[in-house]
Design an enzyme around this catalytic site. Structure first.
Site, mmCIF file in Angstrom:
data_model
loop_
_atom_site.group_PDB
_atom_site.id
_atom_site.type_symbol
_atom_site.label_atom_id
_atom_site.label_comp_id
_atom_site.label_asym_id
_atom_site.label_seq_id
_atom_site.Cartn_x
_atom_site.Cartn_y
_atom_site.Cartn_z
ATOM 1 N N HIS A 76 4.679 -0.661 5.353
ATOM 2 C CA HIS A 76 3.986 0.509 5.907
ATOM 3 C C HIS A 76 4.831 1.284 6.905
ATOM 4 O O HIS A 76 4.322 2.166 7.591
ATOM 5 C CB HIS A 76 2.663 0.092 6.540
ATOM 6 C CG HIS A 76 1.600 -0.235 5.513
ATOM 7 N ND1 HIS A 76 1.848 -0.188 4.159
ATOM 8 C CD2 HIS A 76 0.298 -0.603 5.632
ATOM 9 C CE1 HIS A 76 0.745 -0.517 3.499
ATOM 10 N NE2 HIS A 76 -0.212 -0.774 4.372
ATOM 11 N N SER A 82 -5.272 -7.996 -4.562
ATOM 12 C CA SER A 82 -5.286 -6.766 -5.367
ATOM 13 C C SER A 82 -4.791 -7.044 -6.786
ATOM 14 O O SER A 82 -5.194 -6.366 -7.738
ATOM 15 C CB SER A 82 -4.452 -5.670 -4.701
ATOM 16 O OG SER A 82 -3.144 -6.134 -4.408
ATOM 17 N N HIS A 105 -2.832 2.636 -0.736
ATOM 18 C CA HIS A 105 -3.749 1.945 0.173
ATOM 19 C C HIS A 105 -3.398 2.243 1.626
ATOM 20 O O HIS A 105 -2.282 2.651 1.933
ATOM 21 C CB HIS A 105 -3.709 0.428 -0.063
ATOM 22 C CG HIS A 105 -4.918 -0.265 0.477
ATOM 23 N ND1 HIS A 105 -4.853 -1.415 1.226
ATOM 24 C CD2 HIS A 105 -6.235 0.064 0.390
ATOM 25 C CE1 HIS A 105 -6.086 -1.784 1.555
ATOM 26 N NE2 HIS A 105 -6.938 -0.905 1.066
ATOM 27 N N ASP A 106 -4.357 2.038 2.509
ATOM 28 C CA ASP A 106 -4.189 2.204 3.955
ATOM 29 C C ASP A 106 -3.853 3.640 4.337
ATOM 30 O O ASP A 106 -3.006 3.895 5.193
ATOM 31 C CB ASP A 106 -3.131 1.218 4.494
ATOM 32 C CG ASP A 106 -3.513 -0.226 4.196
ATOM 33 O OD1 ASP A 106 -4.650 -0.618 4.526
ATOM 34 O OD2 ASP A 106 -2.708 -0.952 3.592
HETATM 35 N N1 SAH Z 1 -1.794 -5.590 -2.022
HETATM 36 C C1 SAH Z 1 -2.063 -6.803 -1.271
HETATM 37 C C2 SAH Z 1 -1.642 -6.711 0.182
HETATM 38 C C3 SAH Z 1 -0.184 -6.347 0.380
HETATM 39 S S1 SAH Z 1 0.366 -6.623 2.050
HETATM 40 C C4 SAH Z 1 -3.565 -7.082 -1.356
HETATM 41 O O1 SAH Z 1 -4.353 -6.125 -1.267
HETATM 42 O O2 SAH Z 1 -3.939 -8.209 -1.536
HETATM 43 C C5 SAH Z 1 1.963 -5.882 1.999
HETATM 44 C C6 SAH Z 1 3.007 -6.683 1.235
HETATM 45 O O3 SAH Z 1 4.128 -5.837 1.071
HETATM 46 C C7 SAH Z 1 3.523 -7.939 1.947
HETATM 47 O O4 SAH Z 1 3.290 -9.080 1.165
HETATM 48 C C8 SAH Z 1 5.032 -7.704 2.119
HETATM 49 O O5 SAH Z 1 5.852 -8.825 1.893
HETATM 50 C C9 SAH Z 1 5.291 -6.636 1.079
HETATM 51 N N2 SAH Z 1 6.448 -5.790 1.360
HETATM 52 C C10 SAH Z 1 6.716 -5.104 2.510
HETATM 53 N N3 SAH Z 1 7.853 -4.418 2.402
HETATM 54 C C11 SAH Z 1 8.345 -4.672 1.151
HETATM 55 C C12 SAH Z 1 9.517 -4.250 0.433
HETATM 56 N N4 SAH Z 1 10.405 -3.420 0.987
HETATM 57 N N5 SAH Z 1 9.707 -4.718 -0.811
HETATM 58 C C13 SAH Z 1 8.823 -5.568 -1.378
HETATM 59 N N6 SAH Z 1 7.677 -5.979 -0.766
HETATM 60 C C14 SAH Z 1 7.454 -5.537 0.488
HETATM 61 MG MG MG Z 2 -3.204 -2.591 2.253
#
Ligand code: SAH
Ligand code: MG
Length: 223
Positions: A140, A49, A165-166
């Site tokens: 999430h 992203s 997202h999601d």
């Molecule tokens: N946006 C990315 C996918 C993100 S996946 C894409 O589309 O390519 C979700 C990410 O959120 C993961 O890498 C995870 O490490 C991060 N994440 C989850 N909880 C978090 C938090 N409390 N603080 C920072 N990052 C977090």
């Molecule tokens: Mg996502």
């Protein structure tokens, strides 16, 4: 302006979960929000992203802040549904930062994509820059998603965009926390929905401040 085909291919090749159609919509949202200020995403993961948003930031002469602790979400841990063994670091823990950096460097976006490594709510609590777009795609769990809404939306300029997202209105299709955040934004009266593509929702911030009685991040914010 449409996304450079080289970057489009780079995004499609990057490790990640975002379908191309949603990524292209995110890029367009970045172009619109980027007129008002820098872009910020929660959830860098491996940079997919960030390519869509980083390209938009560059076109607008601004930057993308990409926030992630790089230790993965609950569902990305060993034994869980979205675990990817390529992302385990030398110490045996999940570490997506090296992959993220390689992805962004190969795409030529290092000058405009700024990785912020840390917990999203903690970074938000110390933030101080008005933003043109906030993209929420981090943890999430209900707590993480709500904290992202509370921590980051006060920094959005009026007219800026909130992308989430999601978002799955049907619980059989996925977790409900991002959907709850989406509904919370609409119910607040400060956002209107612009677009829905797949599980991506794009909203525009129409009013600043916080509704009376809504306490944000433990403090009352009026921005
Ligand atoms: N946006 C990315 C996918 C993100 S996946 C894409 O589309 O390519 C979700 C990410 O959120 C993961 O890498 C995870 O490490 C991060 N994440 C989850 N909880 C978090 C938090 N409390 N603080 C920072 N990052 C977090
Ligand atoms: Mg996502």
């Amino acid at each position: 302006m449409s996304l450079d085909p080289v970057l489009r291919r780079a995004a499609a090749r990057a490790i990640g979960f975002m379908p191309e159609e949603e990524g292209l919509a995110l890029h367009r949202a970045g172009l619109r929000g980027g007129r008002l200020g820098p872009l910020l995403e929660v959830g860098s993961y491996c940079g997919r992203s960030a390519i869509y948003l980083g390209a938009a930031a560059r076109e607008r002469g601004t930057v993308l802040f990409s926030v992630d602790h790089h230790r993965g979400s609950e569902e990305q841990q060993p034994g869980q549904e979205y675990f990817d063994p390529r992302l385990v670091g030398e110490d045996g823990r999940l570490d997506t930062l090296p992959t993220f950096r390689r992805t962004i460097a190969a795409a030529g976006l290092e000058p405009v994509v700024i990785a912020i490594v840390g917990d999203s709510a903690t970074v938000a609590a110390h933030w101080g820059t008005r933003l043109g777009l906030v993209f929420i795609d981090g943890g999430h769990s209900e707590a993480a998603a709500q904290a992202d809404y509370e921590g980051w939306t006060p920094w959005l300029a009026v007219g800026g965009l909130l992308a989430i997202h999601d978002v799955f209105p049907d619980p059989s299709r996925g977790g409900q926390a991002p959907f709850h955040v989406f509904r919370r934004a609409l119910v607040s009266g400060r956002f209107r929905e612009l677009q829905a593509i797949g599980s991506l929702r794009v909203l525009e911030k129409t009013a600043g401040g916080a509704p009376v009685g809504e306490r944000v991040g433990g403090k009352q914010h009026y921005r």
